[in-house]
Structure formats: structure tokens, C-alpha cells
Write a protein that holds these residues in place. Structure first.
Motif, short mmCIF file in Angstrom:
data_model
loop_
_atom_site.label_atom_id
_atom_site.label_comp_id
_atom_site.label_asym_id
_atom_site.label_seq_id
_atom_site.Cartn_x
_atom_site.Cartn_y
_atom_site.Cartn_z
N VAL A 36 0.87 -1.18 0.00
CA VAL A 36 0.00 0.00 0.00
C VAL A 36 0.90 1.22 0.00
N ASP A 37 0.69 2.12 -0.96
CA ASP A 37 1.50 3.33 -1.02
C ASP A 37 0.63 4.59 -1.16
N VAL A 38 1.05 5.63 -0.46
CA VAL A 38 0.39 6.93 -0.59
C VAL A 38 1.00 7.66 -1.79
N LEU A 39 0.16 8.13 -2.69
CA LEU A 39 0.67 8.86 -3.86
C LEU A 39 0.48 10.36 -3.68
N ASN A 40 -0.62 10.76 -3.11
CA ASN A 40 -0.92 12.17 -2.89
C ASN A 40 -1.78 12.32 -1.65
N ARG A 41 -1.58 13.44 -0.99
CA ARG A 41 -2.40 13.66 0.20
C ARG A 41 -2.52 15.16 0.41
N ALA A 42 -3.71 15.63 0.68
CA ALA A 42 -3.91 17.06 0.87
C ALA A 42 -5.05 17.34 1.83
N VAL A 43 -4.90 18.43 2.59
CA VAL A 43 -5.97 18.88 3.47
C VAL A 43 -6.51 20.18 2.90
N ASP A 44 -7.81 20.27 2.77
CA ASP A 44 -8.42 21.51 2.33
C ASP A 44 -8.50 22.45 3.54
N PRO A 45 -7.80 23.58 3.47
CA PRO A 45 -7.75 24.46 4.64
C PRO A 45 -9.11 25.05 5.01
N VAL A 46 -10.03 25.12 4.05
CA VAL A 46 -11.34 25.70 4.32
C VAL A 46 -12.29 24.68 4.93
N THR A 47 -12.40 23.53 4.29
CA THR A 47 -13.37 22.53 4.77
C THR A 47 -12.78 21.57 5.80
N GLY A 48 -11.46 21.50 5.88
CA GLY A 48 -10.81 20.57 6.80
C GLY A 48 -10.82 19.14 6.29
N VAL A 49 -11.21 18.94 5.05
CA VAL A 49 -11.32 17.59 4.48
C VAL A 49 -9.94 17.09 4.02
N LEU A 50 -9.64 15.86 4.39
CA LEU A 50 -8.37 15.22 4.01
C LEU A 50 -8.62 14.27 2.84
N THR A 51 -7.90 14.48 1.75
CA THR A 51 -8.04 13.60 0.59
C THR A 51 -6.73 12.87 0.36
N LEU B 41 6.95 12.84 3.39
CA LEU B 41 6.12 12.38 2.28
C LEU B 41 6.82 12.62 0.95
N LYS B 42 7.45 13.77 0.84
CA LYS B 42 8.14 14.14 -0.40
C LYS B 42 9.23 13.12 -0.75
N GLU B 43 9.98 12.76 0.26
CA GLU B 43 11.08 11.83 0.08
C GLU B 43 10.57 10.43 -0.29
N TYR B 44 9.55 10.00 0.45
CA TYR B 44 8.94 8.68 0.24
C TYR B 44 8.29 8.61 -1.14
N LYS B 45 7.58 9.68 -1.48
CA LYS B 45 6.87 9.72 -2.76
C LYS B 45 7.83 9.66 -3.94
N ALA B 46 8.95 10.36 -3.82
CA ALA B 46 9.95 10.36 -4.90
C ALA B 46 10.44 8.94 -5.15
N CYS B 47 10.63 8.21 -4.07
CA CYS B 47 11.08 6.82 -4.17
C CYS B 47 10.02 5.96 -4.88
N VAL B 48 8.77 6.11 -4.45
CA VAL B 48 7.68 5.32 -5.03
C VAL B 48 7.48 5.64 -6.52
N MET B 49 7.58 6.93 -6.86
CA MET B 49 7.35 7.32 -8.25
C MET B 49 8.35 6.67 -9.21
N THR B 50 9.58 6.48 -8.74
CA THR B 50 10.60 5.82 -9.56
C THR B 50 10.15 4.39 -9.89
N ILE B 51 9.67 3.70 -8.88
CA ILE B 51 9.23 2.31 -9.07
C ILE B 51 8.00 2.25 -9.97
N ILE B 52 7.09 3.20 -9.76
CA ILE B 52 5.85 3.23 -10.54
C ILE B 52 6.17 3.41 -12.03
#
Lengths: 184, 78
Positions: A36-51, B41-52
Motif C-alpha cells: 500500500v502506497d500513498v501517492l498524494n495527500r492534501a488537506v483543504d484548509p477551508v473545509t478541513g477535508v483530508l483527501t 512524504l516528499k522523500e517517500y513519494k519520490a522513491c515510489v514514483m521511480t518504481i511506478i
């Protein structure tokens, strides 16, 4: 297209369930989830929603005959987008398979929300739409049926696995609460 | 903790996950919108993107993102 739907309740508060959800894998009931890998993660500063966008690698357990027919690889990739609204106390996860999607697509939606009648409980809903593509048109109905059955079996062990994770998590949370109140 | 798709990224993932999980329970669920684990996250993500890219999953992801983009255009990214 075939649909699968399920509703369940966990006897844990939403905050605990949503936190444990990040630590669901690995669990011994779900050995098919490889990475399992996280590719992107962001918090909306207005709504407080984490995506969060995650990539999940799973070991395919489709029947051998189907794998042989479609020539798929045994490792499949799934993209998951989760949206967590801490104010509404709701977590929504949508996932779709990235590989073999021209042959068969499985779009799953899972929600965990605080039980409006009892804040110590969390309502879980799960639905999936399974569609076999035109390449498999002659066998689409059969393949969709088999896939829904597989999905049901996986969903059941998935819930058992998560129940175990939740139990462990609750013990940990209790431990840390009593530890911090001891030191306080 | 689950392992990363890249064996060499798992350690970076572990560091990031432990930071995130702490932040999630202690800050986010208590109303904070300020992220804290960006560098990890930036460091980890850079690593994962290479594999992807190596595994050519990047193209599949790009296709999927066309249909349902990651909704982060205005909010603090990653």
C-alpha cells in the motif's frame, strides 16, 4: 454489470475506526494485499477535508481458468481515493482497478460514518459495481457472477481482518490513554 | 505497517506513516488542517514514483486521473 452491497456496524467510535483504517494492512486475513502506497495527500484548509490517493498492489485470486483466458498477471493494481470529513465524521473510499480494466472493472465504494444514534458506533457501507468488458461479452454474465461471488468472499474476510485490527487498535489506544493519564 | 511497492522505499514509508498516523489521531481529528509530515512524504513519494515508472503503472494512473482527478488543485499539495 453486477452490483454488490453491504451494511455493517462496528462497535467502535468513528475516530478510532478512521484511524485504524490507515493501519488495516497487513492483517493475517488479507494476505492478498501486498503493498500500500500513498501517492498524494492534501488537506483543504477551508473545509478541513483530508483527501488521499493510494496505490494498492493485490495478489489476484481470480479462478485459474479466467486468468488463463485473459492472460492477466497475478499482481494487480488498484487506485484508491479516500475523502475524510472530520466535521461530518465520515470517511469515503472509492477504488478502481488500474490493471485489466479493459477486461473487467470493479468500482468499489466504502463509507465509515459515525452512527447518528450512537456515537460509540460506526456504520460501514460497502458497494461495488463489477462490469466485464466487451472482449469478454460472450462470457460476461458468467464472469461477472464469479467476480461478485469472489468480491463477497473477499469483503467478508476483509471485515474479519479489520475487526481484528480494530480490536488491537482499541487495546493500544487504551494503553496510551492510561499511560498518559498515569504520567499526568 | 504494509510494505511499499518498492522494497527500498519501505523504510521511507515507515517513517512517513508513523508521522502521519500520529498527526492524524492527535491533530487532524482534533480539528487541525495544518500538515506536518510534508518532507517525509516528499522523500517517500519520490522513491515510489521511480518504481511506478519502472513498472509502467504511471500511464495507468494518468488514465485514471483523467477520469477522476486527484482533487488537490487549490489545497496544499501532498
Amino acid at each position: 454489470m453486477k452490483l454488490f452491497q453491504f451494511v455493517h456496524q462496528y462497535n467502535y467510535p468513528w475516530s478510532q475506526v478512521s484511524a485504524a483504517n490507515w493501519q488495516k494492512y497487513p492483517n493475517e486475513k488479507c494476505p492478498h494485499v501486498l503493498h500500500v502506497d500513498v501517492l498524494n495527500r492534501a488537506v483543504d484548509p477551508v473545509t478541513g477535508v483530508l483527501t488521499t490517493e493510494r496505490l494498492i498492489a493485490v495478489q489476484q485470486n481470480a479462478p485459474a481458468i479466467i486468468m488463463k483466458l485473459i492472460g492477466g498477471s497475478s499482481t494487480q493494481f488498484v487506485r484508491e481515493i479516500s475523502v475524510i470529513d472530520p466535521r461530518q465524521k465520515k470517511l469515503t473510499m472509492k477504488s478502481i482497478n488500474l490493471t485489466m480494466s479493459h477486461l473487467i472493472s470493479c468500482e468499489e465504494t466504502v463509507t465509515y460514518q459515525e452512527d447518528p444514534t450512537d456515537a460509540s458506533r460506526t456504520v460501514f457501507t460497502q458497494s461495488a459495481a463489477i462490469t466485464a468488458g466487451s472482449t469478454l461479452s460472450r462470457m460476461a454474465n458468467y464472469i461477472e457472477d464469479v467476480s461478485v461471488k469472489r468480491f463477497q468472499q473477499n469483503a467478508a474476510v476483509g471485515r474479519q481482518g479489520f475487526q481484528m485490527v480494530l480490536e488491537r487498535f482499541a487495546v493500544m489506544a487504551e494503553g496510551s490513554t492510561s499511560a498518559s493519564s498515569d504520567t499526568a | 505497517m504494509s510494505s511499499s511497492i518498492g522494497a527500498n522505499c519501505t523504510e521511507l514509508k515507515a517513517r512517513y506513516d508513523s508521522c502521519f498516523n500520529k498527526w492524524y489521531s492527535e491533530k487532524f481529528l482534533k480539528g487541525s488542517t495544518e500538515t506536518e509530515c510534508e518532507d517525509l512524504l516528499k522523500e517517500y513519494k519520490a522513491c515510489v514514483m521511480t518504481i511506478i515508472k519502472e513498472k509502467q503503472i504511471d500511464k495507468l494512473l494518468a488514465e485514471a486521473r483523467k477520469e477522476s482527478p486527484f482533487p488537490s488543485s487549490s489545497s496544499t499539495s501532498s
